[in-house]
Design an enzyme around this catalytic site. Structure first.
Site, mmCIF file in Angstrom:
data_model
loop_
_atom_site.group_PDB
_atom_site.id
_atom_site.type_symbol
_atom_site.label_atom_id
_atom_site.label_comp_id
_atom_site.label_asym_id
_atom_site.label_seq_id
_atom_site.Cartn_x
_atom_site.Cartn_y
_atom_site.Cartn_z
ATOM 1 N N GLU A 19 17.050 37.381 5.648
ATOM 2 C CA GLU A 19 18.154 37.630 4.710
ATOM 3 C C GLU A 19 18.168 36.609 3.575
ATOM 4 O O GLU A 19 18.375 36.966 2.412
ATOM 5 C CB GLU A 19 19.507 37.573 5.427
ATOM 6 C CG GLU A 19 19.673 38.601 6.521
ATOM 7 C CD GLU A 19 19.320 38.085 7.907
ATOM 8 O OE1 GLU A 19 19.985 38.503 8.860
ATOM 9 O OE2 GLU A 19 18.378 37.268 8.044
ATOM 10 N N CYS A 40 23.308 33.448 7.446
ATOM 11 C CA CYS A 40 22.975 34.646 6.681
ATOM 12 C C CYS A 40 24.217 35.447 6.303
ATOM 13 O O CYS A 40 24.294 35.989 5.199
ATOM 14 C CB CYS A 40 21.975 35.489 7.452
ATOM 15 S SG CYS A 40 20.379 34.651 7.631
#
Length: 148
Positions: free
Chosen positions: A50, A81
């Site tokens: 991510e 993330c």
């Protein structure tokens, strides 16, 4: 999500935890970025799929705000993330398998429900989760058998 799963398989083949991501433009439904975990290769704990994807997308469009984009992730994002997704203002988060140990969306921390959350995307979970879960199980079985 199928493209994110392809990225997760690439990570698996590189002995990385098999997490894959794609970021999709909401206007034309085109993938602008795809990535996978790269922690082992880069020797950097920040190289989650991510984080790599968000960083690449921001550089690509020259903006810190990704509010015209959606993110598809094969595994429930961790706290780091989830925070990056919030700060980049991704419109929607789609993820596959839940992560009962490190997940920070619905499993544990529930970052997007916390007072410290900057922005809350629309969240959709369980997308092709059985495929993500199987890949994770296969990866960790391989790791455990290598240790034995």
């Amino acid at each position: 999500m199928e493209q994110a799963l392809k990225q997760a398989r690439l990570a698996f083949d590189k002995n990385e935890v098999p997490v894959g991501v794609v970021i999709v433009c909401r206007l034309n439904q085109k993938i602008i970025v795809s990535s996978h975990n790269n922690i082992e290769e880069k020797k950097n704990p920040l190289c989650h799929a991510e984080i790599i994807a968000i960083n690449t997308a921001c550089n690509l469009i020259s903006s810190k705000n990704l509010n015209d984009y959606d993110i598809y992730v094969t595994l429930e994002p961790c706290a780091m993330c989830a925070s990056a997704i919030s700060h980049s203002r991704l419109k929607r988060l789609f993820y596959g398998a839940s992560d009962s140990k490190h997940g920070a969306v619905e499993s544990n921390l529930r970052y997007f429900n916390s007072n410290s959350c900057f922005y809350r995307p629309e969240i959709y979970s369980g997308i092709l989760s059985e495929h993500s879960r199987f890949l994770m199980q296969e990866f960790f079985q391989r790791i455990r058998s290598a240790i034995d």
